[in-house]
Write an enzyme that holds these catalytic residues in place. Structure first.
Site, PDB file in Angstrom:
ATOM      1  CB  SER A 171      -0.905  -0.012   1.220  1.00  0.00           C
ATOM      2  OG  SER A 171      -0.114  -0.035   2.378  1.00  0.00           O
ATOM      3  N   GLY A 172       0.264   2.372  -0.207  1.00  0.00           N
ATOM      4  CA  GLY A 172       1.012   3.628  -0.158  1.00  0.00           C
ATOM      5  C   GLY A 172       1.810   3.896  -1.429  1.00  0.00           C
TER       6      GLY A 172
ATOM      7  CB  THR B 263       9.751  -7.141 -13.718  1.00  0.00           C
ATOM      8  OG1 THR B 263      10.340  -8.419 -13.973  1.00  0.00           O
ATOM      9  CG2 THR B 263      10.456  -6.086 -14.524  1.00  0.00           C
TER      10      THR B 263
ATOM     11  CB  CYS C 143     -12.322  23.960  12.971  1.00  0.00           C
ATOM     12  SG  CYS C 143     -13.873  23.197  13.449  1.00  0.00           S
TER      13      CYS C 143
ATOM     14  CG  PHE D 158     -12.988  30.497  15.106  1.00  0.00           C
ATOM     15  CD1 PHE D 158     -12.788  31.856  14.923  1.00  0.00           C
ATOM     16  CD2 PHE D 158     -14.271  30.063  15.432  1.00  0.00           C
ATOM     17  CE1 PHE D 158     -13.834  32.762  15.062  1.00  0.00           C
ATOM     18  CE2 PHE D 158     -15.326  30.956  15.576  1.00  0.00           C
ATOM     19  CZ  PHE D 158     -15.103  32.307  15.392  1.00  0.00           C
ATOM     20  CD  GLN D 159     -14.311  25.321  18.620  1.00  0.00           C
ATOM     21  OE1 GLN D 159     -13.793  24.512  19.373  1.00  0.00           O
ATOM     22  NE2 GLN D 159     -15.331  25.028  17.823  1.00  0.00           N
TER      23      GLN D 159
ATOM     24  CG  HIS E 196     -12.625  22.536   8.445  1.00  0.00           C
ATOM     25  ND1 HIS E 196     -11.465  22.185   9.077  1.00  0.00           N
ATOM     26  CD2 HIS E 196     -13.633  22.252   9.310  1.00  0.00           C
ATOM     27  CE1 HIS E 196     -11.740  21.707  10.281  1.00  0.00           C
ATOM     28  NE2 HIS E 196     -13.045  21.724  10.456  1.00  0.00           N
TER      29      HIS E 196
ATOM     30  CD  GLU F 223      -9.194  22.847   6.314  1.00  0.00           C
ATOM     31  OE1 GLU F 223      -9.549  24.047   6.351  1.00  0.00           O
ATOM     32  OE2 GLU F 223      -9.349  22.066   7.273  1.00  0.00           O
TER      33      GLU F 223
HETATM   34  N1  GLN Z   1     -13.555  20.094  18.698  1.00  0.00           N
HETATM   35  C1  GLN Z   1     -14.135  21.274  18.145  1.00  0.00           C
HETATM   36  C2  GLN Z   1     -15.634  21.132  17.952  1.00  0.00           C
HETATM   37  O1  GLN Z   1     -16.159  20.062  17.993  1.00  0.00           O
HETATM   38  C3  GLN Z   1     -13.468  21.637  16.834  1.00  0.00           C
HETATM   39  C4  GLN Z   1     -13.678  20.644  15.745  1.00  0.00           C
HETATM   40  C5  GLN Z   1     -12.719  20.773  14.607  1.00  0.00           C
HETATM   41  O2  GLN Z   1     -11.680  21.421  14.718  1.00  0.00           O
HETATM   42  N2  GLN Z   1     -13.027  20.159  13.476  1.00  0.00           N
HETATM   43  O3  GLN Z   1     -16.313  22.104  17.743  1.00  0.00           O
END
Ligand code: GLN
Length: 537
Positions: free
Chosen positions: A12-13, A189, A383, A386-387, A509, A511
């Protein structure tokens, strides 16, 4: 309906997903509509419960599907948006069959792997192919040929190929390893021969063999594989180690792979010649940019780069846009508890605190956010990031010294991050996740607005906790401005700290929607700010 099944042999990989995505990219460049399906032969229903440390990041789709990270590669290479039906797992298949059995759908028959499980697999593959209305659907089979788990899927693929027309409507691509023995320096091979034999024993004769090797396959090695495995020499392809995953389509096309596939599948390709010029420009900027910055990713799964794969890709896309290489420095957040942040971040131009779950590592991330805010280092929190930034500001700017998220301290005096109001009566593990694409309203005049250039965006989410609305006013007064919110204004989605070059964080997110040539706006903002810092220092 036409299919390209991609299997893997030896180990794999090998980068089967990248090979499959690259083939898809080339067919797309020939003017064809391409879709893709990833099969994961594990028993989990989806990747939502899987530890990123074992499997890499959990990728999130628009419809809220929590899926294997390979789906991210397909979305990025093919520039499409997939749904969770495009990720088939053993868990999903068995769950559906067992539910049907309980309902009595099988009319008293003995329910067996063949035909019931294989039929369910075929139904799912063909339904997704039909609904996506694609000229070609690429089906990547996770795992390695010979694994017990993948047997029913290989059998289903074999049956399907016969039903839809083995010759014209179906191609089997087998990716294998061609190692170089250091003692003789020669490409070998034998592993390929064995794994093709294994595939043939299951009734599948490959049409294309992709040999992964550190270098291009020698001509005599191609002939040998062609002879022993009974595939034309033009269908033995080299997949050497590439400088970037985005180089793989170019390497394959030099070997005229799209011509072969179009001819074999009798496709009416709109474009006779392939046009990869846009991709080449992007690739050039990835491989040979004019400048470099260094960005730290502060997380707890830092030993496995795949845990943050979409961030790495988004930073690559953003870097290419700015003609800049983004070097990544992974920092395990626990290090910040005992080492000097000034030392850890001494050479970096930006700090990213990505998403995460659980209390381990959180205080270290808090220190990273604090350091970035106080020192004017470009910062992006996503996410959980941010918190964390919000809690840090509560503690150090609002003076609520024991502020926390109730995820980490359920009894905190200052729950600045809390479960969503509709879920407050549940314990945190019982609360359901807010998943998938949700609308975010952006304030005009904000940095976020200057990056998104739109008042209304859709971004993907995966969280249970959010900013407690009771504290919003106090944060705003302290300079932590919520410049993105849900449509009703109740959920905080983006925060920007004033009097700082770039301190920006989001609950969503970004990304996951970043693409080559169309980078995530917030990652682009971070890279631009990092370049400014690098050029001014
Ligand atoms: N643990 C946090 C929440 O549930 C952040 C989740 C995350 O970063 N995806 O809100």
């Amino acid at each position: 309906m036409k299919f390209i099944f991609v299997t893997g042999g030896v180990l794999s990989g090998l980068g089967k997903g990248i090979t499959a995505s690259s083939i898809g990219k080339l067919l797309k460049c020939r003017g064809l509509k391409v879709s893709s399906i990833k099969i994961d032969p594990y028993l989990n229903i989806d990747a939502g419960t899987m530890n990123p440390f074992e499997h890499g990041e959990v990728y999130v789709l628009d419809d809220g599907g929590e899926v294997d990270l390979d789906l991210g590669n397909y979305e990025r290479f093919l520039d499409i948006s997939l749904t969770s039906d495009h990720n088939i797992t053993t868990g999903k298949v068995y769950q559906a069959v067992i539910e049907k059995e309980r309902r009595g759908d099988y009319l008293g028959k003995t329910v067996q792997i063949i035909p019931h499980i294989t039929n369910e697999i075929k139904d799912r593959i063909t339904r997704v192919a039909r609904e996506s209305n694609a000229d070609v659907t690429i089906v990547e089979l996770g795992g390695t040929v010979g694994d017990i788990e993948s047997m029913p899927f290989l059998e289903a693929a074999r049956q399907l190929s016969v039903e839809i027309g083995r010759e014209e409507n179906c191609i089997f691509v087998h990716t294998t390893l061609v190692p170089i023995l250091s003692s003789v320096g020669e490409q070998k091979t034998k592993p390929t021969q064995h794994s093709v034999k294994e595939l043939m024993a299951l009734g599948i004769k490959p049409d294309v063999i992709v040999g992964r090797s550190p270098t291009m396959l020698e001509d005599n090695i191609k002939s040998k594989i062609s002879l022993f495995c009974d595939v034309p020499q033009e269908a033995v392809l080299s997949a050497p180690d590439a400088r970037s995953i985005y180089e793989v389509p170019v390497i394959l096309e030099k070997q005229k792979v799209s011509d072969f596939l179009v001819r074999k599948l009798k496709l009416k390709a709109l474009a006779k010649e392939i046009d990869l010029s846009e991709w080449q420009v992007f690739l050039e900027r990835v491989l040979d940019p004019h400048r470099e910055v260094r960005i730290s990713i502060v997380g707890k799964y830092t030993e496995l780069a795949d845990s943050y794969l979409s961030h790495l890709e988004a930073l690559t896309h953003a870097g290419a846009q700015e003609n800049c290489r983004v070097n990544i420095d992974f920092v395990n957040s626990d290090r910040l508890l005992c080492e000097d942040p000034a030392k850890i971040f001494s050479n970096v131009h930006g700090i990213l605190v990505p998403g995460g779950f659980g209390v381990r590592g959180v205080e270290g991330k808090m220190i990273a956010a604090h350091f970035a805010r106080e020192q004017g280092i470009p910062f992006m929190g996503i996410c959980l990031g941010f918190q964390v930034a919000t809690v840090e500001i509560a503690r150090n700017v609002l003076g609520l010294d024991t502020a926390n998220s109730t995820e980490f301290d359920p009894l905190t005096l200052y729950p600045v991050i809390d479960l969503m109001p509709e879920q407050r009566n549940l314990c945190s593990m019982g609360a359901t996740m807010r998943l998938g694409a949700q609308k975010v309203i952006i304030k005009e005049g904000s940095i976020a607005y200057s990056l998104y250039k739109s008042k209304e965006i859709w971004e993907r989410h995966r969280h249970r906790f959010e900013v407690n609305p009771e504290y919003v006013e106090r944060f705003e007064r302290a300079g932590w401005h919520f410049t993105g919110t849900s449509e009703d204004g109740k959920r905080m989605e983006i925060g920007e700290f004033e009097s700082h070059p770039y301190f920006l964080a989001s609950q969503f997110h970004p990304e996951f929607k970043s693409r080559p040539g169309r980078p995530s706006p917030l990652h682009l903002g971070l890279v631009r700010a990092a370049i400014d810092l690098m050029e001014s220092s």
